[in-house]
Design a protein around this motif. Structure first.
Motif, PDB file in Angstrom:
ATOM      1  N   LYS A 180      26.381  32.959 -21.761  1.00 31.51           N
ATOM      2  CA  LYS A 180      26.233  31.813 -22.658  1.00 31.51           C
ATOM      3  C   LYS A 180      27.405  30.879 -22.375  1.00 31.51           C
ATOM      4  CE  LYS A 180      25.513  32.311 -27.380  1.00 31.51           C
ATOM      5  NZ  LYS A 180      25.930  32.726 -28.745  1.00 31.51           N
ATOM      6  N   ASN A 234      23.847  42.240 -31.953  1.00 35.24           N
ATOM      7  CA  ASN A 234      24.659  41.265 -31.221  1.00 35.24           C
ATOM      8  C   ASN A 234      26.003  41.034 -31.910  1.00 35.24           C
ATOM      9  OD1 ASN A 234      25.520  39.205 -29.599  1.00 35.24           O
ATOM     10  ND2 ASN A 234      23.919  37.762 -30.160  1.00 35.24           N
ATOM     11  N   LYS A 235      26.012  41.170 -33.232  1.00 39.31           N
ATOM     12  CA  LYS A 235      27.225  40.870 -33.993  1.00 39.31           C
ATOM     13  C   LYS A 235      28.174  42.057 -34.124  1.00 39.31           C
ATOM     14  CE  LYS A 235      24.884  38.697 -37.403  1.00 39.31           C
ATOM     15  NZ  LYS A 235      24.634  38.036 -38.711  1.00 39.31           N
ATOM     16  N   ILE A 238      28.497  29.562 -32.949  1.00 42.01           N
ATOM     17  CA  ILE A 238      28.628  29.869 -31.518  1.00 42.01           C
ATOM     18  C   ILE A 238      28.235  31.318 -31.249  1.00 42.01           C
ATOM     19  CG2 ILE A 238      30.390  30.281 -29.747  1.00 42.01           C
ATOM     20  CD1 ILE A 238      31.762  27.690 -30.803  1.00 42.01           C
ATOM     21  N   GLN A 239      28.639  32.197 -32.131  1.00 41.22           N
ATOM     22  CA  GLN A 239      28.355  33.620 -31.941  1.00 41.22           C
ATOM     23  C   GLN A 239      26.884  33.929 -32.177  1.00 41.22           C
ATOM     24  OE1 GLN A 239      29.703  36.638 -31.358  1.00 41.22           O
ATOM     25  NE2 GLN A 239      28.286  37.990 -32.426  1.00 41.22           N
ATOM     26  N   GLU A 240      26.295  33.325 -33.199  1.00 39.01           N
ATOM     27  CA  GLU A 240      24.975  33.789 -33.629  1.00 39.01           C
ATOM     28  C   GLU A 240      23.816  33.017 -33.021  1.00 39.01           C
ATOM     29  OE1 GLU A 240      24.721  34.490 -37.859  1.00 39.01           O
ATOM     30  OE2 GLU A 240      26.822  35.134 -37.929  1.00 39.01           O
ATOM     31  N   VAL A 241      24.057  31.802 -32.587  1.00 36.22           N
ATOM     32  CA  VAL A 241      22.954  31.049 -31.993  1.00 36.22           C
ATOM     33  C   VAL A 241      22.769  31.503 -30.546  1.00 36.22           C
ATOM     34  CG1 VAL A 241      22.238  28.777 -31.171  1.00 36.22           C
ATOM     35  CG2 VAL A 241      23.106  29.052 -33.497  1.00 36.22           C
ATOM     36  N   ASP A 242      21.545  31.845 -30.220  1.00 37.89           N
ATOM     37  CA  ASP A 242      21.224  32.377 -28.891  1.00 37.89           C
ATOM     38  C   ASP A 242      20.710  31.233 -28.023  1.00 37.89           C
ATOM     39  OD1 ASP A 242      20.588  34.033 -26.798  1.00 37.89           O
ATOM     40  OD2 ASP A 242      18.735  34.788 -27.712  1.00 37.89           O
ATOM     41  N   ALA A 243      21.561  30.730 -27.142  1.00 38.81           N
ATOM     42  CA  ALA A 243      21.162  29.617 -26.284  1.00 38.81           C
ATOM     43  C   ALA A 243      22.020  29.610 -25.025  1.00 38.81           C
ATOM     44  CB  ALA A 243      21.322  28.287 -27.023  1.00 38.81           C
ATOM     45  N   ILE A 287      29.887  28.205 -23.882  1.00 40.12           N
ATOM     46  CA  ILE A 287      30.386  27.665 -25.140  1.00 40.12           C
ATOM     47  C   ILE A 287      31.134  26.379 -24.814  1.00 40.12           C
ATOM     48  CG2 ILE A 287      31.945  28.057 -27.079  1.00 40.12           C
ATOM     49  CD1 ILE A 287      31.446  31.086 -26.595  1.00 40.12           C
TER      50      ILE A 287
END
Lengths: 415, 415
Positions: free
Chosen positions: A404, A19-20, B354-359, A406
């Motif tokens: 997602k 993902n990164k 924001i990038q790494e949390v999956d929600a 934000i």
């Protein structure tokens, strides 16, 4: 722990790493994988020979064996497919929407990978590479479960891909192949809620139905296509002939080929006899209603069951209708909501057909054979969705993403 | 034939009629329905009294009875909700994409209704009207299956809506209420592939889990929210207090409220003792790790099970972490991918979170309580999707649509 659960767990752990990654990092890895397939094609062909040998011993049909077979040229084609995926824009991170709220909150909707995608498929080993490439490019980890007939090829291909990935930014665990080809391993995948985010079945209708009816993991249903072409009263006869022949015989084995030809009675009176002769010249068996048989004494009788059958073969149902409504009604009764076509010079009738026929793709004056990710310009295709959720019709890379929101604030709280 | 199958079949037959209606026709019908609810509110209140009486006899809790109760003012609110749906833009027919292909094919992707939507829900009778309004406005037929506790209210409400619809362009059959409140009627709905296009469960986690685990019809999973707020080292203490208190106590019973507060050790050293006192003043029970208990001797101990619990109540887990990675990891382990927040003055840390949390929704410096269709500006909400397919996060009218490709040609055939 079972192979399925273990490997799905490893894929899940790899997903956040993937993902990164930047687009560049993912592309670099895909190119290395493509190179490795070509460099080690001899090994792959050798593994494939085991599958072919086993297939022959089990009496597999020559046409299936042909679909299974790999040679230098096919492997080059498969590698080329990976390179084409590299060329595609990366959907991850795309901004789909921005909303500035009166309270000062700024909300952005972006594309993110889905997470872990399970692919359940049959025979052809090219799917192994193709599905892996599409999933990885879109930032998803992937758990592949191919059929037993290609297992030796699949194992070797994944070994080659894994070796190539070792020197890249994509963790090897992001690509998993289930080596257990017992039916039980599919059944286990179908229930892996929490580990798999979606399952995409690719194969025949019994494979797809098993997945749809037994999965608790969300599924994107693909495949079944009972596609119709309706020749309206005003259809141009030359266009009608070209489109209907193309929809049937250009590649009868695929889901977007035509299974039933619906013909307005007036058009039939003038042109159907000649058209049916053209089908006959192409070795197409005709199953018609009584009226149709009046134009071709050699035609067989079509049963309601025939209208509900996806032949994927040189067989065509033909039915004469008295008006557009009857055609639309027939399609509602027997279609699978895949691809439907009207050939007509009347824009009014075309508009009604387009509006009222419920299908992933509705055509006016073009062959249904165009329902395809490449033909639609997506540059790739993971399958053709025949369901209405998430994605409908040909699915390119964006269909392999989720979203997602934000939300950026400066201390906002809800009143 | 069973009630469920019969009514789903009627809904399916009504769907194409609804599909053809103009926005104006649908709005007119919704306004008539709103008027009828108010005109006949006495009847509805009378039916509701039966539900309340039955509830009392069965020992239903006062808070549940309150959620179930209807009076003039609540009915006006429900009718007002319908009128708000009238004001919303109709997503049906929107063009999402156009592609002109080199071979001359013109491909347009438009929004279409999904078809027939099943809603399985509990208690509150306002959902009956709300879900019906949203589905009909987006051109979908709807099969409602509410809970037994509100069945008298639901039957009367649907009777009133049906009577109002009789004089409008929307066919009555487009709105169906399953009156059988046995569990078996839900189970039957879950398997109605071919009649229902999607099922949306609305209610507690056991209702949702039953739907997710047993449906063969595609599901949009909603609900479960184990939401976290992470107070970073650099968090502004006033903002941290306001956001975390709001996320917990402004309305603890809903899915976007906070269940676990994660606190950077340095922030904790300076501010946690005071913050926990604020929670205590609000009657919030604290379950903390050992380090947390060092700041509040009265706190209980949090078990791993607590971290995995959606309390929807005045209970809060608190855990102290040494860095951002630990916070992200905790959320990956225990979160339900609903709404997650970081309070931080560091844009670098915020970006990583924001990038790494999956929600579905990730917040920087704002309360997770904003995850809501109205707060996001959608003007309505059929639920909050916690799955990754089709729709994620708050779902407005566009989430109730599918798409269709319209392919226009001039005789193109595939080579």
């Amino acid at each position: 722990m079972s192979e399925v659960r273990t490997k799905a767990g490893l894929a899940q752990q790899a997903a956040p790493v993937l993902n990164k990654l930047t687009t560049e990092q993912k592309n670099q890895a895909l190119l290395s994988m493509a190179d490795a397939l070509i460099q080690r094609s001899a090994e792959i062909i050798q593994a494939n020979a085991e599958d072919l040998q086993r297939g022959k011993e089990q009496g597999t049909s020559p046409s299936l064996l042909d679909r299974l077979a790999l040679d230098e040229s096919r492997i080059q084609g498969i590698a080329e497919g990976l390179r084409q995926i590299v060329e595609l824009p990366d959907p991850v991170g795309d901004t789909l929407d921005t909303m500035d709220r009166p309270n000062g909150l700024s909300i952005t909707k972006i594309r993110v990978p889905i997470g872990v995608i399970g692919i359940v498929y049959e025979a052809r080993p090219n799917v192994t590479v193709d599905a892996a490439g599409l999933c990885l490019k879109s930032g998803n980890a992937v758990v592949l479960r191919g059929g037993s007939s290609a297992i030796s090829s699949n194992k070797k291909i994944v070994e080659v891909l894994h070796d190539a990935m070792a020197a890249t930014a994509i963790p090897k665990d992001a690509l998993q192949l289930i080596e257990d080809t017992d039916r039980a391993s599919v059944d286990e995948m179908l229930k892996l809620n929490g580990l798999l985010d979606v399952i995409i079945p690719r194969g025949g209708s019994s494979l797809i139905q098993n997945v749809v009816m037994n999965a608790t993991v969300p599924v994107i249903e693909t495949g079944a296509g009972i596609c119709h072409t309706y020749l309206d009263q005003s259809a141009d006869p030359v266009m009608a002939e070209q489109i209907s022949l193309n929809a049937k015989v250009q590649r009868p084995s695929v889901c977007n080929s035509m299974e039933t030809l619906l013909v307005h009675a007036d058009f039939a009176a003038q042109h159907l006899a000649g058209l049916l002769e053209k089908f006959r010249e192409q070795q197409v068996e005709i199953r018609g209603d009584e009226a149709t048989k009046g134009y071709a004494s050699w035609a067989l009788s079509a049963s309601p069951e025939d209208y509900a059958t996806e032949y994927n073969d040189y067989v065509l149902n033909v039915r004469i209708v008295n008006n557009l409504d009857e055609a639309i009604e027939h399609i509602a009764d027997y279609g699978t909501k895949h691809s439907e076509c009207i050939v007509s010079a009347s824009s009014e009738n075309a508009s009604r057909f387009i509006q009222e026929v419920d299908a992933a793709a509705v055509y006016h004056n073009a062959s249904t054979r165009f329902t395809d990710g490449f033909e639609f310009g997506f540059g790739a295709e993971i399958g053709i969705s025949t369901q209405k959720l998430h994605a409908r019709g040909p699915m390119g890379l964006p269909a392999l993403t989720s979203t997602k929101y934000i939300v950026s604030g400066s201390g906002q709280i809800r009143q």
